[in-house]
Motif scaffolding. Structure first.
Motif, PDB file in Angstrom:
ATOM      1  N   HIS A 362       8.581   1.536  11.720  1.00 38.46           N
ATOM      2  CA  HIS A 362       7.585   0.757  12.462  1.00 38.46           C
ATOM      3  C   HIS A 362       6.856   1.632  13.480  1.00 38.46           C
ATOM      4  N   LEU A 365       4.344   3.758  11.740  1.00 39.86           N
ATOM      5  CA  LEU A 365       3.148   2.989  11.402  1.00 39.86           C
ATOM      6  C   LEU A 365       2.220   2.871  12.601  1.00 39.86           C
ATOM      7  N   GLN A 366       2.778   2.571  13.767  1.00 40.66           N
ATOM      8  CA  GLN A 366       1.957   2.483  14.967  1.00 40.66           C
ATOM      9  C   GLN A 366       1.327   3.832  15.310  1.00 40.66           C
ATOM     10  N   ILE A 378      -1.442   4.651   5.949  1.00 40.05           N
ATOM     11  CA  ILE A 378      -1.175   3.398   6.672  1.00 40.05           C
ATOM     12  C   ILE A 378      -0.635   2.338   5.726  1.00 40.05           C
ATOM     13  N   GLU A 379      -1.238   2.205   4.546  1.00 39.80           N
ATOM     14  CA  GLU A 379      -0.750   1.230   3.571  1.00 39.80           C
ATOM     15  C   GLU A 379       0.636   1.597   3.070  1.00 39.80           C
ATOM     16  N   LYS A 382       3.113   0.606   5.691  1.00 40.53           N
ATOM     17  CA  LYS A 382       3.305  -0.852   5.710  1.00 40.53           C
ATOM     18  C   LYS A 382       4.294  -1.274   4.634  1.00 40.53           C
ATOM     19  N   THR A 383       4.172  -0.669   3.438  1.00 42.58           N
ATOM     20  CA  THR A 383       5.123  -0.959   2.368  1.00 42.58           C
ATOM     21  C   THR A 383       6.519  -0.494   2.747  1.00 42.58           C
ATOM     22  N   GLN A 385       7.713  -0.241   5.716  1.00 43.38           N
ATOM     23  CA  GLN A 385       8.244  -1.107   6.773  1.00 43.38           C
ATOM     24  C   GLN A 385       8.871  -2.366   6.173  1.00 43.38           C
ATOM     25  N   SER A 386       8.153  -3.023   5.264  1.00 52.58           N
ATOM     26  CA  SER A 386       8.707  -4.225   4.630  1.00 52.58           C
ATOM     27  C   SER A 386       9.939  -3.887   3.799  1.00 52.58           C
TER      28      SER A 386
END
Length: 520
Positions: A362, A365-366, A378-379, A382-383, A385-386
């Protein structure tokens, strides 16, 4: 033997730009055999991920350390990664760029000048450190042997007017073998990106890395980690892998297993922060935890995988010194009962626990958003992170639905009730019995191992029943969540789903909601 020439043919070079950094590279920059200065534009994403990881580390480092973090790019080549570290990160840090080839080092000098970054050599830094020690000693003893100021003494020994403690806009450039350098000095952040396997440098990297330091490893030896060259895999990693539906994650776990063993030989354990397998590279980042207990704990997490060759069911083999009567009983499938012969194979040993840390991902990502990196990174984050949240260890006392053995549950209740009764029965302050406490802790640990998220992921197209249409990824994730499971996409495979449902439950949900294929 003739001495290698350090002259660079200007006519055979060109200038590229990446994330605001200008780089001079040769025409054959993407062919290591033909160029001393290797630069691969295809792994730009890898450099951006390492940049984000270092940014997160520097934010954490300043909270517990007073000195600037020592950050090493052990195989700098063109210096692209280290120059981006220096240009985009405003933290207090010392950047060290190293390469064994003199031609590459000369090219790093040029690229630093192109980007208005000051640099110094190892000899100059050693001389400046010596002068700095003398100046500090003179200050303490109040002896003035020289009328010159501290800044003047430093400036006369550094290129472009650098100072002994190194300015914020300067880097140190070294021409040395990476293995020797890692044994000579200690670094807080180390990035290894050799041509081929990185296993030869792992033990050197962990030898002097301090507690809470980070080692980042980029592996491009895909032929060995993906199982294309089994003999090479055995030589480098002492493991066996095959090509299967989860081969990308298996490769990442294979590298982490080698990392854990190398760290343990230095009496250090590891905490895995992030693992990425993307196109032409595999990137792993681990945090160092000093101490033999942490080393033993990490080694226990390196286990073999038993893989069914018929249905694809898989599970980790629990670490034990006893010989199991029948390893096939570890698999939940019934392929062995229905088919004669050997239906399963051992893979690994590989890392068996989590390969993500949700908080670290996380923060990465930030950081990528703050640094305004490419949308692809970035994408991807995000993947990740989930996926990291989905892979987080399950709390055995709360998570449902799960089936826990009645005997184990009874032991747990008895152990906890014993502790509770001893706390409330008397007014005297008494510690609970060691036996009951250890039993409760041991059973908690055993339950956590039993009902943690299943290893790897499931390919939707591969497990869709014949004669039925494959469901959309979004639909599959929604169905799994409706049935009480966690689920997410995985970056390892665009048509696969990571979930804490076992294979039997996953196939049942997939089959019951798939529609028959419509024929014209």
């Amino acid at each position: 033997m003739e001495r290698m020439s350090t002259q660079i043919d200007i006519e055979s070079t060109k200038v590229l730009e990446e994330n605001g950094v200008k780089l001079r590279v040769s025409q054959d920059h993407n062919i290591p055999e033909k160029s001393d200065v290797f630069f691969n534009p295809k792994i730009k994403i890898n450099r951006e991920l390492v940049l984000c990881g270092l940014s997160v580390f520097l934010d954490q480092h300043k909270e517990y350390a007073k000195h600037p973090a020592q950050c090493l790019d052990a195989f700098a080549s063109s210096g692209a990664l280290g120059i981006q570290w220096q240009k985009h990160l405003k933290h207090q840090k010392s950047i060290i760029l190293n390469d064994i080839k003199p031609t590459a080092v000369q090219n790093i000098y040029f690229n630093c000048q192109q980007n208005h970054i000051k640099y110094s050599t190892a000899d100059q830094m050693m001389e400046c450190r010596t002068l700095g020690s003398l100046i500090e000693g003179n200050r303490k003893s109040k002896e003035s042997c020289d009328t010159r100021s501290d800044d003047e003494m430093g400036e006369s020994h550094l290129i472009d007017g650098g100072k002994p403690d190194m300015e914020d806009n300067s880097v140190e450039v070294i021409c040395q073998d990476a293995g020797i350098l890692l044994l000579q000095r200690a670094f807080d952040f180390i990035h290894l990106d050799p041509f081929g396997t990185s296993v030869h440098y792992l033990e050197s990297a962990f030898r002097n890395t301090p507690n809470k330091g980070i080692v980042s490893i980029t592996s491009t030896d895909l032929a060995s980690v993906y199982g294309r060259c089994p003999k090479m895999t055995m030589r480098h990693y002492s493991a066996n892998v095959i090509r299967n539906e989860y081969y990308r994650e298996l490769a990442a776990r294979l590298i982490l297993g080698a990392v854990a063993r190398a760290a343990a030989r230095c009496n250090k354990g590891i905490e895995v922060l992030v693992s990425v397998a993307y196109e032409h590279f595999i990137l792993v980042m681990v945090r160092v935890v000093r101490g033999p207990q942490h080393a033993d704990s990490s080694i226990e997490k390196v286990q073999k995988v038993i893989h069914c060759l018929l249905c694809g069911e898989r599970c980790f083999v629990p670490g034990t010194h006893c010989v199991e009567r029948d390893y096939y009983t570890l698999l939940k499938c019934k392929c062995k009962q229905n088919s004669p012969g050997k239906t399963a194979v051992f893979l690994g040993p590989v890392w068996s626990h989590s390969i993500f840390k949700a908080e670290f991902v996380h923060a990465m990502l930030q950081s990528s958003i703050h640094l305004k990196l490419s949308s692809t990174v970035i994408e991807l984050l995000k993947t990740l992170q989930s996926e990291a949240v989905c892979s987080r260890t399950v709390n055995t006392m709360i998570q449902q639905p799960y089936k826990i053995e009645k005997t184990t549950s009874t032991k747990m209740d008895d152990a906890i009730s014993t502790i509770a009764d001893k706390k409330e029965s008397t007014k005297c302050v008494k510690r609970p019995s060691d036996e009951a406490t250890s039993m409760a802790k041991r059973i908690c640990k055993d339950q956590e191992t039993v009902i943690s998220a299943p290893c790897f992921y499931y390919n939707i197209h591969l497990h869709t029943a014949k004669g039925k249409d494959a469901l959309k990824m979004k639909k599959v994730i929604e169905l799994l969540k409706q049935n009480g499971y966690r689920a997410s996409r995985t970056h390892f495979d665009p048509v696969a789903v990571r979930t804490n449902a076992d294979m039997h439950s996953f196939l049942e949900i997939l089959t019951s909601n798939s529609q028959p294929t419509s024929r014209p």
